[in-house]
Structure formats: C-alpha cells, structure tokens
Design an enzyme around this catalytic site. Structure first.
Site, PDB file in Angstrom:
ATOM      1  N   ASP A  16       1.232  -0.808  -0.287  1.00 45.54           N
ATOM      2  CA  ASP A  16       0.215  -0.119  -0.223  1.00 45.54           C
ATOM      3  C   ASP A  16       1.027   1.231   0.333  1.00 45.54           C
ATOM      4  O   ASP A  16       1.859   1.224   0.732  1.00 45.54           O
ATOM      5  CB  ASP A  16      -0.608  -0.013   0.749  1.00 45.54           C
ATOM      6  CG  ASP A  16      -1.542   0.913   1.149  1.00 45.54           C
ATOM      7  OD1 ASP A  16      -2.407   2.034   0.150  1.00 45.54           O
ATOM      8  OD2 ASP A  16      -1.838   1.864   2.706  1.00 45.54           O
ATOM      9  N   MET A  17       0.235   2.272  -0.283  1.00 48.01           N
ATOM     10  CA  MET A  17       1.022   3.368  -0.732  1.00 48.01           C
ATOM     11  C   MET A  17       1.158   4.705   0.992  1.00 48.01           C
ATOM     12  O   MET A  17       2.224   4.722   1.272  1.00 48.01           O
ATOM     13  CB  MET A  17       0.771   4.557  -1.322  1.00 48.01           C
ATOM     14  CG  MET A  17       1.669   5.255  -1.385  1.00 48.01           C
ATOM     15  SD  MET A  17       1.476   6.542  -3.490  1.00 48.01           S
ATOM     16  CE  MET A  17       0.016   7.139  -3.426  1.00 48.01           C
ATOM     17  N   ASP A  18      -0.062   5.210   0.962  1.00 48.36           N
ATOM     18  CA  ASP A  18      -0.152   6.124   2.410  1.00 48.36           C
ATOM     19  C   ASP A  18      -0.193   5.485   3.148  1.00 48.36           C
ATOM     20  O   ASP A  18      -1.510   4.521   3.891  1.00 48.36           O
ATOM     21  CB  ASP A  18      -1.509   6.567   1.780  1.00 48.36           C
ATOM     22  CG  ASP A  18      -1.877   7.764   0.501  1.00 48.36           C
ATOM     23  OD1 ASP A  18      -1.332   9.207   0.760  1.00 48.36           O
ATOM     24  OD2 ASP A  18      -1.987   7.096  -0.457  1.00 48.36           O
ATOM     25  N   LYS A  61     -10.723   0.044  -2.007  1.00 51.83           N
ATOM     26  CA  LYS A  61     -10.620  -0.574  -0.452  1.00 51.83           C
ATOM     27  C   LYS A  61     -11.494  -0.445   0.200  1.00 51.83           C
ATOM     28  O   LYS A  61     -12.787   0.689  -0.380  1.00 51.83           O
ATOM     29  CB  LYS A  61      -9.417  -0.231  -0.241  1.00 51.83           C
ATOM     30  CG  LYS A  61      -8.002  -0.938  -0.900  1.00 51.83           C
ATOM     31  CD  LYS A  61      -6.561  -0.351  -0.493  1.00 51.83           C
ATOM     32  CE  LYS A  61      -5.444  -0.782  -0.753  1.00 51.83           C
ATOM     33  NZ  LYS A  61      -3.964  -0.489  -0.478  1.00 51.83           N
ATOM     34  N   ASP A  71      -1.816  -0.735   6.259  1.00 59.06           N
ATOM     35  CA  ASP A  71      -1.675  -0.072   7.375  1.00 59.06           C
ATOM     36  C   ASP A  71      -3.374   0.254   7.923  1.00 59.06           C
ATOM     37  O   ASP A  71      -3.790   0.827   9.523  1.00 59.06           O
ATOM     38  CB  ASP A  71      -0.947   1.377   7.715  1.00 59.06           C
ATOM     39  CG  ASP A  71      -1.671   2.596   6.784  1.00 59.06           C
ATOM     40  OD1 ASP A  71      -1.953   2.401   5.229  1.00 59.06           O
ATOM     41  OD2 ASP A  71      -1.728   3.598   6.760  1.00 59.06           O
TER      42      ASP A  71
END
Length: 220
Positions: A12-14, A146, A171
């Site tokens: 995931d990124m953020d 998501k 996260d």
C-alpha cells in the site's frame, strides 16, 4: 497455519511507504469543516484507506451539504495532500531497506493504492523509488476502491502472479480487508497508537515498521 510460498510483495502507499495519513486526516477535516461537516481527526481515522471520492460520499451521506460536487471536494483534499508531500513528505521507517530486501529475495514488487495517479507520481518522485516497482495499480478509476479487493487482484495480474502467492502490506483496516478478500497473505503495520487494537489479528503478520520486513520474508 500453513502459508503458500510468496512470489511477490505488494505495498500500500499512504501510511506504508510515505507518512501521509496524518496529512490526509488534517486536510480532510479542514476541507470538510469548511462545508459544515462536524468531523474530528478521530472521525477521519475511520476513513483511512478509502478512495477519496468514496470518502467524500461517505461524509456527504452523513452530513449533506448544499451544492454537492464530489470531484471538486475530492480534488481540494488531494491538492492539500500533494502540497504536504512536496513540502514535508518523508518515507516511513525502513522503506528502502524493505524494497531492497524484496529484490534480494527475488520477489516481484507491486503497489496497490486507493490514491490517484497524480498522488502516486508525487510520492514516487519525492522518495525516488519508482524503479523498484514492476507494477503500480490504482483504484482511482475502478468501480470500487478498498475494502473491495479489485485493486489488489489487478496488481497481482500485472505482476503475472497468483494473488495467493502475494504478500500485501497495509496500515489500514480497509486495506487489510481488501487484501484478505483478494486471497493474499497480509502484513499489518498500523500506526503506533492503534497497534494494540484487536482488529489487526485478521492479518497473517503484524510488524512495527518496514525495517522488520527483511526478516519476515526470509522466513516465509
């Protein structure tokens, strides 16, 4: 529990690669407060991992405001987060070491994010990590973001691997549910203040930070 040997790691990124979740929440509260939406930072935490248009729609359903323009409000929030990335953005602990460990183990590397293409480009540029990723999948233009699994399935397809052989790193609880629904193995790396919550038990593994990933993938 017996797990299948992994062939790829999908990030995931953020909140996993870059420390933007507090910025998302601050900007979300600031923009929506201007529209009369009475939310707090704690309220904004509930929408962590949601695609921006779905996030705006979520709050509109709870606190409707006049002249609803989802795209305009979404873009205002995105612009605020991009400004944060460009001026203050910092990688999460252990990001480069984790990416290098994946390469050393011969694992394919992907990105599956709810964020828009302009945000992805901003993060890749800021952290200079674009070359590590063999596939980048965004839920930006999908019907559902998501916790729907489509963005993860798309990333696995782009990498040329079966979802069950992927390790997804998240996260947020919404992201974790998406990865589990895609039949992936999962790692939860929640923010420190939420790390003790029982909901993370749905993940196959839980780490404190990405610096611990090398040891994990060497033993899967």
């Amino acid at each position: 529990m017996t797990l299948i040997k992994i062939n790829a790691v999908i990030f995931d990124m953020d909140g996993v690669i870059i420390d933007t979740e507090p910025a998302w929440q601050r900007v979300e509260v600031a923009v929506l407060s201007q529209l009369g939406v009475p939310i707090t930072l704690a309220d904004a935490e509930k929408t962590t991992g949601m695609r921006i248009d779905l996030l705006v729609h979520y709050w509109y359903q709870k606190y409707p405001w006049p002249e609803y323009d989802n795209q305009a409000v979404s873009q205002q929030i995105i612009d605020g987060v991009i400004h944060f990335i460009e001026t203050e953005g910092k990688p999460m602990q252990g990001v480069v070491a984790a990416l290098q460990a994946c390469q050393q183990q011969g694992l394919k590397i992907g990105l599956a994010t709810s964020s828009s293409s302009d945000l992805i480009a901003s993060v890749m540029n800021k952290l200079a990590i674009r070359d590590y990723f063999e596939a980048i999948a965004s839920a930006e233009k999908l019907q559902y973001g998501k916790p729907h699994p489509e963005v993860y399935v798309n990333c696995a397809t782009a990498l040329g691997v079966e979802p069950a052989t992927c390790l997804a790193i998240e996260d947020s609880f919404n992201g974790l549910i998406a990865a589990r629904a895609a039949s992936m193995q999962t790692v939860a790396i929640p923010a420190t203040e939420f790390a003790g919550q029982s909901r993370w038990q749905v993940a196959h593994h839980q780490l404190a930070h990405l610096g611990q990933l090398k040891s994990l993938i060497e033993n899967i």
